[in-house]
Design an enzyme around this catalytic site. Structure first.
Site, mmCIF file in Angstrom:
data_model
loop_
_atom_site.group_PDB
_atom_site.id
_atom_site.type_symbol
_atom_site.label_atom_id
_atom_site.label_comp_id
_atom_site.label_asym_id
_atom_site.label_seq_id
_atom_site.Cartn_x
_atom_site.Cartn_y
_atom_site.Cartn_z
ATOM 1 N N PHE A 87 0.853 -1.187 0.000
ATOM 2 C CA PHE A 87 0.000 0.000 0.000
ATOM 3 C C PHE A 87 0.889 1.237 0.000
ATOM 4 O O PHE A 87 2.081 1.158 0.331
ATOM 5 C CB PHE A 87 -0.891 -0.006 1.259
ATOM 6 C CG PHE A 87 -2.370 -0.177 0.974
ATOM 7 C CD1 PHE A 87 -2.825 -1.125 0.080
ATOM 8 C CD2 PHE A 87 -3.320 0.608 1.632
ATOM 9 C CE1 PHE A 87 -4.183 -1.281 -0.166
ATOM 10 C CE2 PHE A 87 -4.670 0.465 1.391
ATOM 11 C CZ PHE A 87 -5.109 -0.484 0.489
ATOM 12 N N GLN A 104 -8.112 14.507 3.626
ATOM 13 C CA GLN A 104 -7.474 13.633 2.624
ATOM 14 C C GLN A 104 -8.301 13.541 1.343
ATOM 15 O O GLN A 104 -9.508 13.295 1.392
ATOM 16 C CB GLN A 104 -7.302 12.225 3.198
ATOM 17 C CG GLN A 104 -6.666 11.260 2.209
ATOM 18 C CD GLN A 104 -6.092 10.040 2.895
ATOM 19 O OE1 GLN A 104 -6.806 9.069 3.138
ATOM 20 N NE2 GLN A 104 -4.813 10.082 3.211
ATOM 21 N N LEU A 162 -15.028 5.015 -4.653
ATOM 22 C CA LEU A 162 -13.608 4.711 -4.461
ATOM 23 C C LEU A 162 -13.129 3.548 -5.332
ATOM 24 O O LEU A 162 -13.752 2.491 -5.357
ATOM 25 C CB LEU A 162 -13.366 4.350 -2.993
ATOM 26 C CG LEU A 162 -11.900 4.100 -2.675
ATOM 27 C CD1 LEU A 162 -11.166 5.419 -2.527
ATOM 28 C CD2 LEU A 162 -11.743 3.268 -1.427
ATOM 29 N N ARG A 214 -0.905 9.119 -0.301
ATOM 30 C CA ARG A 214 -2.079 9.650 -1.002
ATOM 31 C C ARG A 214 -1.983 11.139 -1.309
ATOM 32 O O ARG A 214 -2.441 11.588 -2.351
ATOM 33 C CB ARG A 214 -3.320 9.389 -0.165
ATOM 34 C CG ARG A 214 -3.665 7.939 -0.188
ATOM 35 C CD ARG A 214 -4.862 7.646 0.654
ATOM 36 N NE ARG A 214 -5.155 6.225 0.535
ATOM 37 C CZ ARG A 214 -6.081 5.601 1.235
ATOM 38 N NH1 ARG A 214 -6.805 6.273 2.112
ATOM 39 N NH2 ARG A 214 -6.289 4.323 1.059
ATOM 40 N N ARG A 235 -2.957 10.586 6.221
ATOM 41 C CA ARG A 235 -3.113 9.199 6.674
ATOM 42 C C ARG A 235 -2.630 8.226 5.605
ATOM 43 O O ARG A 235 -2.882 8.422 4.422
ATOM 44 C CB ARG A 235 -4.590 8.920 6.948
ATOM 45 C CG ARG A 235 -4.897 7.459 7.196
ATOM 46 C CD ARG A 235 -6.339 7.249 7.534
ATOM 47 N NE ARG A 235 -7.233 7.300 6.398
ATOM 48 C CZ ARG A 235 -7.536 6.265 5.606
ATOM 49 N NH1 ARG A 235 -6.972 5.078 5.802
ATOM 50 N NH2 ARG A 235 -8.399 6.406 4.613
HETATM 51 C C1 LIG Z 1 -15.003 4.003 0.306
HETATM 52 C C2 LIG Z 1 -14.043 3.930 1.455
HETATM 53 C C3 LIG Z 1 -13.102 2.927 1.513
HETATM 54 C C4 LIG Z 1 -12.196 2.855 2.565
HETATM 55 N N1 LIG Z 1 -11.265 1.851 2.598
HETATM 56 C C5 LIG Z 1 -10.402 1.782 3.635
HETATM 57 C C6 LIG Z 1 -9.433 0.738 3.711
HETATM 58 O O1 LIG Z 1 -9.375 -0.153 2.860
HETATM 59 N N2 LIG Z 1 -8.582 0.734 4.760
HETATM 60 C C7 LIG Z 1 -8.621 1.668 5.745
HETATM 61 O O2 LIG Z 1 -7.832 1.607 6.676
HETATM 62 N N3 LIG Z 1 -9.546 2.659 5.704
HETATM 63 C C8 LIG Z 1 -10.435 2.728 4.689
HETATM 64 N N4 LIG Z 1 -11.363 3.731 4.652
HETATM 65 C C9 LIG Z 1 -11.551 4.571 5.833
HETATM 66 C C10 LIG Z 1 -12.311 3.782 6.908
HETATM 67 O O3 LIG Z 1 -13.202 2.896 6.294
HETATM 68 C C11 LIG Z 1 -13.108 4.684 7.841
HETATM 69 O O4 LIG Z 1 -12.302 5.722 8.310
HETATM 70 C C12 LIG Z 1 -13.598 3.887 9.049
HETATM 71 O O5 LIG Z 1 -14.269 2.708 8.638
HETATM 72 C C13 LIG Z 1 -14.504 4.719 9.913
HETATM 73 O O6 LIG Z 1 -15.044 3.900 10.914
HETATM 74 P P1 LIG Z 1 -15.806 4.528 12.129
HETATM 75 O O7 LIG Z 1 -16.206 3.413 13.026
HETATM 76 O O8 LIG Z 1 -15.012 5.634 12.723
HETATM 77 O O9 LIG Z 1 -17.098 5.227 11.490
HETATM 78 P P2 LIG Z 1 -18.249 4.669 10.530
HETATM 79 O O10 LIG Z 1 -18.018 3.302 10.058
HETATM 80 O O11 LIG Z 1 -18.477 5.737 9.528
HETATM 81 O O12 LIG Z 1 -19.483 4.602 11.498
HETATM 82 C C14 LIG Z 1 -20.099 5.754 12.015
HETATM 83 C C15 LIG Z 1 -21.300 5.318 12.814
HETATM 84 O O13 LIG Z 1 -21.810 6.420 13.527
HETATM 85 C C16 LIG Z 1 -23.218 6.466 13.397
HETATM 86 N N5 LIG Z 1 -23.588 7.870 13.619
HETATM 87 C C17 LIG Z 1 -23.035 8.971 13.073
HETATM 88 N N6 LIG Z 1 -23.568 10.077 13.626
HETATM 89 C C18 LIG Z 1 -24.467 9.664 14.534
HETATM 90 C C19 LIG Z 1 -25.324 10.333 15.442
HETATM 91 N N7 LIG Z 1 -25.332 11.663 15.540
HETATM 92 N N8 LIG Z 1 -26.145 9.592 16.207
HETATM 93 C C20 LIG Z 1 -26.119 8.226 16.133
HETATM 94 N N9 LIG Z 1 -25.314 7.545 15.310
HETATM 95 C C21 LIG Z 1 -24.495 8.255 14.534
HETATM 96 C C22 LIG Z 1 -23.501 5.882 12.023
HETATM 97 O O14 LIG Z 1 -24.789 5.346 11.972
HETATM 98 C C23 LIG Z 1 -22.440 4.784 11.969
HETATM 99 O O15 LIG Z 1 -22.937 3.624 12.607
HETATM 100 C C24 LIG Z 1 -12.247 3.822 3.586
HETATM 101 C C25 LIG Z 1 -13.194 4.836 3.533
HETATM 102 C C26 LIG Z 1 -14.067 4.918 2.469
HETATM 103 C C27 LIG Z 1 -15.016 6.067 2.411
#
Ligand SMILES: Cc1cc2nc3c(=O)[nH]c(=O)nc-3n(C[C@H](O)[C@H](O)[C@H](O)COP(=O)(O)OP(=O)(O)OC[C@H]3O[C@@H](n4cnc5c(N)ncnc54)[C@H](O)[C@@H]3O)c2cc1C
Length: 573
Positions: A120, A233, A245, A279, A384
């Site tokens: 990566f 980013q 993506l 990136r 990142r």
């Molecule tokens: C298309 C894509 C591909 C990616 N691929 C990779 C990868 O291969 N490797 C890597 O390391 N990273 C990757 N990333 C980044 C990574 O996926 C995310 O940064 C990470 O999954 C975020 O996880 P999280 O648990 O912080 O939030 P999320 O998975 O976004 O979850 C947020 C949660 O909060 C809840 N929520 C939000 N606001 C509220 C509220 N006010 N009240 C109640 N619930 C709420 C939502 O319902 C959800 O359940 C990628 C990102 C994208 C967009």
């Protein structure tokens, strides 16, 4: 509706699920997850390419170890990451990945049965573990099974709207059941925000519609600083026209980036790393090619693009390692990457900054924790590395959950907070009434689009004082116009117009923190590339930006970066 638990986790993505499991296993049986979405539809499910850990399973990665992972992360961050936190991230990577493997995560495998790893960007060794190009899906379902196994209560389609703070401690929140529209309260000895990123503040984002940064805004309104928000980013390879993506795994598996001259142009910008530069550098390189006339569709609708060419990988490898990429290209662009190059352009992708926390996820507000993309520990600094975000969610989700378990055991809430919670609920109802009864003519949907375009064009990949000033002024103008937003649909069941209008207020405040931080940072570092200050300036800006909310708008302050073993050097790839 009165929800009461000892630990309340807001967000059902990877960070939220991992924190809930850790709090439960730490002895708090009364843990609940409150999520706007069913957990397995959280944005984590879209993560594709993989998760980093120095397992040293790849033949070219035998010399890898956690220190090298920490170094790559810090260099990738352009030396803005706190090095103690980056060390924790890298050291904990192998155990947490093995733990999810033991919980049944279906990682792709090597011939000998070990977890497969791919190269990566910005990494010295192939250290990204993957499940084809569906790694987030695999991890999220694995963790959700553990949540179900423990009987952890999950409130789905419940949106947290604001926090309740008593005597300097977070004691609860106001929540809305999106299905019925009922507004209620949450009481908890400790709360954790794992609410994801703020990508939807920008046009042309890979993020889903719900990544509005509301969780960041709620913490910010409650007095918790947002850290390093100016670092946004842009992923190099969003599918042209859709911004879906095209995972970095495409380049990890050997894909080329090619301009309209047929050149692999990365040779000009990162001669050693080529397509596997970090990136920030690859995104800027693609945009430079387009701006200098070497893109395709120059000046055409939808903007220019370059080609991501996978054809030489062959159908078998594409089907095995990148099946989702092939499917997305067929369904959304009408092309087959086995036979045609993929048109790509940089797209907003990740929020490096967020709610400022320590290594245990604790914020300056007692009882409030944050983890995952909404938080800034900080390990990603100014840029990142791909594969480090999934890792961040799991490592720091786990540490935060463990710390919360200890905190609630030692410092349970004393006395009743009912009156405060009812007052906060009444405040939210008042805000809703103001939105319904507003005599103004502004529409939240129109303001949102203006905000997104403004941020993409004025606070985007390349920045300079005049455009940043214009961008900040526009955010402030939109905030004034927000006073005249009227919500036309007055029903309560699934009232998405009401929710969007409420979120927009948070988006505007978070956008102000991003633009103001970018204007004040007179240097170029990682994703923050100023044409008027093209060099990194460690003397004046080797420091974190802290944005505080005030009634007049954002107030900026700074805090030192923790350096442990890696002195800042010039960043070359
Ligand atoms: C298309 C894509 C591909 C990616 N691929 C990779 C990868 O291969 N490797 C890597 O390391 N990273 C990757 N990333 C980044 C990574 O996926 C995310 O940064 C990470 O999954 C975020 O996880 P999280 O648990 O912080 O939030 P999320 O998975 O976004 O979850 C947020 C949660 O909060 C809840 N929520 C939000 N606001 C509220 C509220 N006010 N009240 C109640 N619930 C709420 C939502 O319902 C959800 O359940 C990628 C990102 C994208 C967009």
């Amino acid at each position: 509706m009165k929800i009461k638990h000892r630990v309340a986790i807001v967000g059902g993505g990877l960070a939220g699920l991992r924190a809930a499991i850790a709090a439960y296993d730490g002895g708090v049986q009364d843990v609940a997850i409150i999520s706007q979405l069913p957990p397995v539809r959280s944005h984590s499910v879209a993560a594709a390419g993989g998760i980093n850990g120095s397992l040293a399973n790849h033949p070219d990665g035998r010399d890898d170890n956690w220190e090298k992972h920490a170094f790559d992360t810090i260099k990738g961050s352009d030396y803005l990451a706190d090095q103690d936190a980056a060390e924790v991230l890298a050291r904990e990577a192998v155990p947490v990945i093995v733990e999810t493997e033991h919980w049944g995560c279906p990682f792709s495998r090597n011939e000998d049965g070990t977890i497969a790893q791919r190269p990566f960007g910005g990494a010295g060794f192939p250290r990204t573990c993957y499940a084809a190009d569906k790694t987030g899906h695999a991890l999220l379902h694995t963790l959700y099974q553990q949540v179900v196994k423990r009987g952890i209560k999950v409130y789905t389609e419940h949106l947290v709207l604001t926090l309740a703070v008593a005597d300097g401690r977070a004691v609860g929140a106001v929540v809305m059941d999106i299905v019925s529209g009922e507004v209620g309260t949450v009481e908890a000895d400790a709360l954790l925000f794992a609410t994801g990123g703020a990508g939807k503040i920008y046009a042309h984002s890979t993020n889903n519609l719900l990544n509005t940064g509301l969780g960041m805004a709620i913490a910010y309104w409650a007095g918790v600083p947002l850290k390093d928000m100016e670092f946004i980013q842009f992923h190099p390879t969003g599918l042209w026209g859709t911004n879906i993506l095209m995972t970095e795994g495409c380049r990890g598996e050997g894909g080329y980036l090619v301009n309209n001259q047929g050149e692999r142009f990365m040779a000009r910008y990162a001669p050693k790393a080529m397509e596997l530069g970090p990136r920030d550098i690859v995104a800027r390189s693609i945009l430079t090619e387009i701006l200098e006339g070497r893109g395709f569709n120059q000046g055409g609708p939808g903007g220019g693009y370059v080609h991501l060419d996978l054809r030489h990988l062959g159908e078998a490898k594409i089907n095995e390692r990148l099946p989702e990429v092939r499917e997305i290209c067929k369904n959304f662009a009408g092309i087959d990457p086995v036979y045609q190059p993929i048109p790509v352009q940089p797209s907003q992708h990740y929020t490096m900054g967020g709610i400022s926390t320590d290594i245990n996820g604790a914020t300056v507000l007692k009882g409030l924790y944050a983890a995952g993309e909404c938080a800034c520990v900080s390990v990603h600094g100014a840029n990142r590395l791909g594969g480090n975000s999934l890792l961040d969610t799991i490592v720091f989700g786990k540490l935060a959950g463990q710390h919360m378990a200890r905190f609630v055991a030692e410092q349970p809430l004393q006395g009743s907070v009912d009156k405060l919670l009812e007052e906060k609920k009444a405040e939210v109802e008042r805000r809703f009434r103001e939105l319904f009864d507003n005599p103004g003519t502004e529409r939240e949907s129109a303001l949102r689009v203006e905000l997104q375009q403004n941020m993409f064009h004025n606070v985007g990949i390349f920045r300079q004082a005049d455009t940043l000033e214009a961008g900040l002024a526009k955010v402030r103008e939109l905030r004034e116009r927000y006073r005249n937003v009227k919500v036309h649909h007055t029903g309560r069941i699934y009232n998405m117009e009401l929710i969007r209008a409420y979120e927009l207020r948070g988006m505007l405040d978070v956008a102000e923190a991003i633009a103001a931080g970018a204007l004040a940072r007179k240097e170029s570092r990682g994703s923050h590339a100023r044409r008027d200050y093209p060099e990194r300036d460690d003397q004046n800006f080797l420091k974190h930006t802290l944005a505080f909310h005030t009634p007049e708008g954002v107030r900026l302050d700074y805090s030192p970066v923790t350096i442990t073993r890696f002195q800042p050097q010039a960043r070359k790839y």
